[in-house]
Design an enzyme around this catalytic site. Sequence first.
Site, PDB file in Angstrom:
ATOM      1  N   LYS A  53      33.686 114.023  34.175  1.00  0.00           N
ATOM      2  CA  LYS A  53      32.209 113.070  33.881  1.00  0.00           C
ATOM      3  C   LYS A  53      31.187 113.804  34.456  1.00  0.00           C
ATOM      4  O   LYS A  53      30.056 113.663  33.835  1.00  0.00           O
ATOM      5  CB  LYS A  53      32.630 111.877  35.042  1.00  0.00           C
ATOM      6  CG  LYS A  53      33.750 110.824  34.357  1.00  0.00           C
ATOM      7  CD  LYS A  53      34.144 109.794  35.316  1.00  0.00           C
ATOM      8  CE  LYS A  53      35.298 109.060  34.728  1.00  0.00           C
ATOM      9  NZ  LYS A  53      36.054 108.173  35.614  1.00  0.00           N
ATOM     10  N   GLN A  97      35.422 106.000  41.878  1.00  0.00           N
ATOM     11  CA  GLN A  97      36.516 106.201  41.039  1.00  0.00           C
ATOM     12  C   GLN A  97      37.825 105.596  41.737  1.00  0.00           C
ATOM     13  O   GLN A  97      38.104 105.703  42.821  1.00  0.00           O
ATOM     14  CB  GLN A  97      36.724 107.973  41.281  1.00  0.00           C
ATOM     15  CG  GLN A  97      37.942 108.546  40.386  1.00  0.00           C
ATOM     16  CD  GLN A  97      37.851 108.190  38.985  1.00  0.00           C
ATOM     17  OE1 GLN A  97      36.806 108.463  38.352  1.00  0.00           O
ATOM     18  NE2 GLN A  97      38.884 107.869  38.305  1.00  0.00           N
ATOM     19  N   ASP A 120      30.774 101.015  35.267  1.00  0.00           N
ATOM     20  CA  ASP A 120      32.430 100.629  34.849  1.00  0.00           C
ATOM     21  C   ASP A 120      32.458  99.385  34.023  1.00  0.00           C
ATOM     22  O   ASP A 120      33.427  99.061  33.651  1.00  0.00           O
ATOM     23  CB  ASP A 120      33.315 101.054  36.177  1.00  0.00           C
ATOM     24  CG  ASP A 120      33.910 102.332  36.021  1.00  0.00           C
ATOM     25  OD1 ASP A 120      34.064 102.898  34.966  1.00  0.00           O
ATOM     26  OD2 ASP A 120      34.200 102.606  37.242  1.00  0.00           O
TER      27      ASP A 120
END
Length: 313
Positions: A53, A97, A120
């Site tokens: 990422k 995460q 997200d």
Amino acid sequence: MPANILDGNKIAAEIRAEAAADARALAAAGTRPGLAVVLVGNNPASEIYVRGKVKSCEAVGIYSEQHTPGESSSTEELLKLVADLNRRDEIDGILVQLPLPRQVDSKKVLISVDPAKDVDGFHPMNVGLLSTQRPGLAPCTPAGIMEMLGRSGIKIAGAEAVVVGRSDIVGKPMAMLLLNANATVTVCHSKTHDLPGVCRRADILVAAIGRAGMITKDFVRAGATVIDVGMNRVADPVEFSRLFAGNRKREETFQAKGSVLVGDVHPEIAEVAGAITPVPGGVGPLTIAMLMANTVKAAKMRRGTGARESLVV
Ligand code: NDP
């Protein structure tokens, strides 16, 4: 006729190039988009994902920073970190995460992320915006699949879509995005009766299950588009032969590495489907590309400069 292969790497490159152009335009106006990634503890798989990422941010021209609180971090410590990131104007996206260590209340941490920075798309506010068809941030994997379908010319409006899997991260938002695009949507799960029969109704079949090669030819109507979200590692030789007997390339990988990456869809469906996504190289690359797109979109929305049409939910 063998199925058309939908190339996730190619489509991801297109999405990244568009995000990069938008990031350059924002930077030229003095507001470079910024993403903060929070990686708690030392989970090797998560470290690999986060590295990917961060690398992608560099390529696209997004500012990124990593926060790596220790394995023993408490919920309160993480809430404080997220609150600090929420306050910082130069941070447009915050990604926590998953999975978080056991002692951490994950839901509490995720809900503390400012919905405007929730790249997200997991915050209940964004879930609600998606289900009421208002502009917001949609989860990256299903949003990437919508981009893939759209850019590959696959007709969604009026199509029968069947989604196998009902997770908050993939299955449910996938179903909602397809419904918003006017598909007739059925969502299946582990308690669904006659799963093959239900799947055979699909013009578009999305498998997000987490079971290697579970979707076989019996599940697929001739000519259907089959999207394989699954990412499973197969190390058992018997299971390997069920999936790839006679496939020289895969056999070489299996010999060399002792395992192979496999989707939820059995390779044999290529004989009946109209279009399929490979694993690897299908849905996987789209997820990170959409994270870049979502970060740029969050920057534009926060700064009131609108968002690219194709990414608006
Ligand atoms: P979850 O484990 O959260 O959800 C799995 C879903 O599959 C559940 O709804 C479950 O049903 C259903 N299911 C399990 N077994 C069966 C069965 N035998 N028949 C029918 N349905 C079944 O997984 P995720 O949604 O998080 O992920 C799914 C897969 O996608 C995984 O392989 C994951 O690694 C992969 N993935 C890939 C991404 C990518 O970028 N390519 C991103 C995210 C995930 P029930 O609810 O009844 O338990």
